[in-house]
Design a protein around this motif. Structure first.
Motif, PDB file in Angstrom:
ATOM      1  N   THR A   1      19.298  -2.936  16.116  1.00 23.23           N
ATOM      2  CA  THR A   1      19.013  -3.058  14.782  1.00 23.23           C
ATOM      3  C   THR A   1      18.973  -4.707  14.484  1.00 23.23           C
ATOM      4  OG1 THR A   1      21.011  -1.740  14.671  1.00 23.23           O
ATOM      5  CG2 THR A   1      19.837  -2.867  12.356  1.00 23.23           C
TER       6      THR A   1
ATOM      7  N   ASP B   1      12.664  -3.019  17.444  1.00 19.82           N
ATOM      8  CA  ASP B   1      14.156  -1.998  17.986  1.00 19.82           C
ATOM      9  C   ASP B   1      13.419  -1.051  18.964  1.00 19.82           C
ATOM     10  OD1 ASP B   1      15.325  -4.588  15.766  1.00 19.82           O
ATOM     11  OD2 ASP B   1      16.438  -3.187  14.582  1.00 19.82           O
TER      12      ASP B   1
ATOM     13  N   THR C   1      21.733   0.271  21.240  1.00 18.25           N
ATOM     14  CA  THR C   1      21.676   0.614  19.540  1.00 18.25           C
ATOM     15  C   THR C   1      20.889  -0.721  19.412  1.00 18.25           C
ATOM     16  OG1 THR C   1      23.486  -0.121  18.608  1.00 18.25           O
ATOM     17  CG2 THR C   1      22.947   2.400  19.283  1.00 18.25           C
TER      18      THR C   1
END
Length: 222
Positions: free
Chosen positions: A182, A156, A180
């Motif tokens: 994930t 990631d 972000t």
């Protein structure tokens, strides 16, 4: 991708003494726009394209320069124009200053050359010999056959770094954008200047190998 990844290796060629009528028939029959001219020693000495056969006496498409252009032309320039219009051999009409590349030339460089010099193809040379040709059609095949790998998994943090670089190249205001990641799922948050930047961010994520899913929450400034 490199020139060797997309180049055509089955190349039709002519000699300096090949008749221009035969060259024209070759272009038409093979559905190509140019043929390299190869000397007896195997060296590339020129290329004959459709453009080189555009202004011909037999097709009644000769240029008609104004009297003042004829007055300013040097004898050498006048002879060169005459050869291009009336000459019957490849050597008479061919372009001699041929732009070439090597097998390891990146396609980005080749695309820039085609655009800069307003040409449709470049011969690929290796150790002084012709080994292939990269044309605009070859570049299109590279686009048509590329598929984003779906089975690649990237850690990631590394994926986030790749995506940040891609977004920067898209000229987004990175100080206002947050990314972000994930398990390969990407979320984009922040404020940008236009709808086009939102779409550019989407394209950047979709093109980045390792991105499995995208949620684009970017909004435009009001």
């Amino acid at each position: 991708m490199l020139a060797k990844d997309v180049m055509t290796t089955a190349i039709l060629t002519v000699t300096p003494d090949t008749d221009v009528g035969e060259i024209a028939r070759t272009l038409l029959d093979a559905h190509i726009s140019a043929v390299p001219v190869i000397a007896q020693d195997g060296n590339l000495v020129g290329i004959v394209s459709e453009g080189d056969l555009l202004h011909r006496a037999e097709a009644e498409t000769r240029r008609r320069p104004s009297w003042w252009l004829r007055l300013l032309a040097t004898p050498e320039e006048s002879s060169e124009r005459y050869l291009r219009e009336f000459g019957r051999r490849a050597r008479d009409v061919m372009t001699r200053d041929v732009i070439t590349v090597e097998p390891d030339t990146p396609l980005t460089e080749i695309a820039a050359m085609l655009e800069k010099f307003h040409i449709k193809r470049v011969p690929v040379m290796e150790h002084g010999k012709l080994v292939g040709i990269v044309s605009r059609a070859n570049l299109l095949r590279g686009v048509a056959t590329w598929q984003k790998p779906s089975d690649v998994r990237i850690e990631d943090s590394a994926l986030r770094s790749l995506l940040l670089k891609a977004l920067s190249e898209a000229d987004l205001p990175m100080h206002l954008v947050n990314v972000t990641v994930t398990d390969g799922a990407v979320e984009l948050w922040g404020v940008v200047d236009s709808e086009l930047q939102i779409e550019a961010a989407r394209a950047a994520a979709e093109a980045t190998v390792g991105v499995l899913r995208l949620e684009n929450h970017l909004v435009r400034k009001r």
